[in-house]
Write an enzyme that holds these catalytic residues in place. Structure first.
Site, PDB file in Angstrom:
ATOM      1  N   ASP A  54     -30.351 -17.186   4.031  1.00  0.00           N
ATOM      2  CA  ASP A  54     -29.727 -16.945   5.307  1.00  0.00           C
ATOM      3  C   ASP A  54     -30.603 -16.343   6.250  1.00  0.00           C
ATOM      4  O   ASP A  54     -31.469 -15.616   5.659  1.00  0.00           O
ATOM      5  CB  ASP A  54     -28.436 -15.971   4.922  1.00  0.00           C
ATOM      6  CG  ASP A  54     -27.152 -16.685   4.523  1.00  0.00           C
ATOM      7  OD1 ASP A  54     -27.106 -17.776   4.723  1.00  0.00           O
ATOM      8  OD2 ASP A  54     -26.196 -16.110   4.207  1.00  0.00           O
ATOM      9  N   LYS A  76     -27.173 -18.241   9.134  1.00  0.00           N
ATOM     10  CA  LYS A  76     -25.984 -18.129  10.136  1.00  0.00           C
ATOM     11  C   LYS A  76     -26.080 -16.746  10.513  1.00  0.00           C
ATOM     12  O   LYS A  76     -26.224 -15.791  10.151  1.00  0.00           O
ATOM     13  CB  LYS A  76     -24.732 -18.453   9.676  1.00  0.00           C
ATOM     14  CG  LYS A  76     -24.415 -18.234   8.375  1.00  0.00           C
ATOM     15  CD  LYS A  76     -22.913 -18.687   8.100  1.00  0.00           C
ATOM     16  CE  LYS A  76     -23.080 -19.711   7.019  1.00  0.00           C
ATOM     17  NZ  LYS A  76     -23.678 -19.714   5.752  1.00  0.00           N
ATOM     18  N   MET A 189     -20.462  -6.917  11.278  1.00  0.00           N
ATOM     19  CA  MET A 189     -20.210  -8.104  12.406  1.00  0.00           C
ATOM     20  C   MET A 189     -19.339  -7.412  13.610  1.00  0.00           C
ATOM     21  O   MET A 189     -18.854  -8.129  14.222  1.00  0.00           O
ATOM     22  CB  MET A 189     -19.832  -9.315  11.969  1.00  0.00           C
ATOM     23  CG  MET A 189     -20.651  -9.963  11.017  1.00  0.00           C
ATOM     24  SD  MET A 189     -19.850 -11.492  10.252  1.00  0.00           S
ATOM     25  CE  MET A 189     -18.764 -10.609   8.696  1.00  0.00           C
TER      26      MET A 189
HETATM   27  C1  LIG Z   1     -22.344 -12.142   7.258  1.00  0.00           C
HETATM   28  S1  LIG Z   1     -22.299 -10.411   7.188  1.00  0.00           S
HETATM   29  C2  LIG Z   1     -23.099 -10.487   5.728  1.00  0.00           C
HETATM   30  C3  LIG Z   1     -22.757  -9.315   4.855  1.00  0.00           C
HETATM   31  C4  LIG Z   1     -23.557  -9.201   3.538  1.00  0.00           C
HETATM   32  N1  LIG Z   1     -22.958 -10.301   2.674  1.00  0.00           N
HETATM   33  C5  LIG Z   1     -23.457  -7.823   2.985  1.00  0.00           C
HETATM   34  O1  LIG Z   1     -22.852  -7.826   1.856  1.00  0.00           O
HETATM   35  O2  LIG Z   1     -24.051  -6.981   3.464  1.00  0.00           O
HETATM   36  C6  LIG Z   1     -23.532  -9.913   8.293  1.00  0.00           C
HETATM   37  C7  LIG Z   1     -23.085  -8.608   8.760  1.00  0.00           C
HETATM   38  O3  LIG Z   1     -23.570  -7.641   7.896  1.00  0.00           O
HETATM   39  C8  LIG Z   1     -23.964  -6.458   8.463  1.00  0.00           C
HETATM   40  N2  LIG Z   1     -25.405  -6.212   8.071  1.00  0.00           N
HETATM   41  C9  LIG Z   1     -26.243  -6.871   7.014  1.00  0.00           C
HETATM   42  N3  LIG Z   1     -27.444  -6.608   6.723  1.00  0.00           N
HETATM   43  C10 LIG Z   1     -27.474  -5.166   7.614  1.00  0.00           C
HETATM   44  C11 LIG Z   1     -28.503  -4.444   7.812  1.00  0.00           C
HETATM   45  N4  LIG Z   1     -29.652  -4.294   7.214  1.00  0.00           N
HETATM   46  N5  LIG Z   1     -28.360  -3.267   8.611  1.00  0.00           N
HETATM   47  C12 LIG Z   1     -27.107  -3.265   9.121  1.00  0.00           C
HETATM   48  N6  LIG Z   1     -25.994  -4.363   9.374  1.00  0.00           N
HETATM   49  C13 LIG Z   1     -26.194  -5.283   8.303  1.00  0.00           C
HETATM   50  C14 LIG Z   1     -23.967  -6.581   9.773  1.00  0.00           C
HETATM   51  O4  LIG Z   1     -22.987  -6.102  10.408  1.00  0.00           O
HETATM   52  C15 LIG Z   1     -23.969  -8.113  10.084  1.00  0.00           C
HETATM   53  O5  LIG Z   1     -23.603  -8.752  11.352  1.00  0.00           O
END
Ligand SMILES: C[S@@+](CC[C@H](N)C(=O)[O-])C[C@H]1O[C@@H](n2cnc3c(N)ncnc32)[C@H](O)[C@@H]1O
Length: 275
Positions: A54, A76, A189
């Site tokens: 991803d 995505k 998100m």
């Molecule tokens: C599709 S979700 C995936 C979440 C992922 N599976 C997890 O367990 O963190 C994507 C969202 O996770 C959050 N996110 C992921 N990585 C991040 C990071 N390093 N810092 C802040 N938010 C993060 C944001 O809100 C982003 O829009």
């Protein structure tokens, strides 16, 4: 730096067949810092023939993948799908049927807003076994790298993880109605919907002075933290320049950031100097 153009095939041919037939590994890459990868995740990456990853997976983690492995970006981001989910599923199935060791590499944890369950169901319907290698989810990475414990006996005994991304044609943020104002709320998100989320929370009993932290790119060198309140969130974000990925942490635990973050930074500096 590793070449990560889409489909950067190096030499998938000659890849070794997994001993017991096809197996797909859904692997959590964590929030960005490569040192937060689990040992098992690292081992799966080193053994992989194909990695489908991803957009949120950091370059430092992609750099750990051997050159001989084929890397395909199926990334995505909200409203910017590079590949429809069905196509990603089909690609995983086809690669597994070719006898390749397939790793589906996802930001954070595969089972936390990561569609890992859907991909696993799809594989099961095709008769392909699948394992899950958990990762550090963004909320836990952000909590530890900003000094905002999600629970604390003086502040919150409960934490909720929700998504701010509404389904197409759905006007509802249904979860807002069920939240306890005394708990911690972590919104994944939620950047685009932040003003609306704040307004709805306040309409459902959350005080305008409830502390909020918006954490961008948690655990990476680009990490940024903005602290504000529910009532001021919309305006604060507008001028902040924060860009995705962003998590919102809402609740009184956010007040601990002022005391705990300097300690985290101090410890980090100490470790760099000692190295
Ligand atoms: C599709 S979700 C995936 C979440 C992922 N599976 C997890 O367990 O963190 C994507 C969202 O996770 C959050 N996110 C992921 N990585 C991040 C990071 N390093 N810092 C802040 N938010 C993060 C944001 O809100 C982003 O829009």
């Amino acid at each position: 730096m590793r070449n990560t153009n889409n489909a950067c095939t190096v030499e998938a041919a000659g890849a070794s067949q997994p001993e017991n037939g096809p197996l797909v590994s859904l692997v959590g890459a964590g929030p960005g810092d490569p040192e937060l990868l689990t040992l098992r995740a690292l081992r799966r990456l080193r053994e992989a023939d194909v990695v489908l990853y991803d957009l949120l997976v950091s370059q430092e983690i992609l750099d750990l993948i051997p050159e001989r492995c084929e890397c395909i970006c199926v990334g995505k981001r909200a409203n910017r799908h590079m590949l429809p989910q069905e196509e990603t599923n089909r690609m995983i199935v086809n690669k597994a049927r070719m006898g390749l060791r397939v790793v589906r590499l996802k930001g954070g944890d595969p089972f936390m807003f990561g569609r890992g369950g859907e991909e696993m169901q799809e594989l099961a319907s095709e008769g392909i076994p699948c394992e899950v290698v958990p990762g550090v989810t963004a909320a836990m990475g952000a909590a530890s790298s900003t000094g905002i414990p999600l629970t604390h006996r003086d502040h919150a005994q409960m934490v909720s993880f929700v998504t701010g991304h509404r389904k197409k044609d759905c006007d509802d943020l249904e979860w807002v109605r069920h939240l306890n104002p005394a708990s911690t709320l972590v919104v994944y998100m939620g950047l685009g919907e932040a003003p609306r989320i704040a307004a709805e929370l306040m309409a459902h009993g959350h005080a305008a002075d409830t502390p909020v932290a918006a954490v961008a790119s948690a655990t990476t060198p680009q990490q940024e933290v903005l602290t504000t309140t529910l009532g001021a969130l919309a305006e604060a974000l507008q001028g902040s320049g924060l860009v995705s990925p962003v998590l919102l942490i809402i609740g009184s635990v956010v007040t601990l950031h002022a005391d705990l973050y300097p300690l985290i930074e101090q410890a980090k500096r100490g470790m760099v100097e000692a190295a």
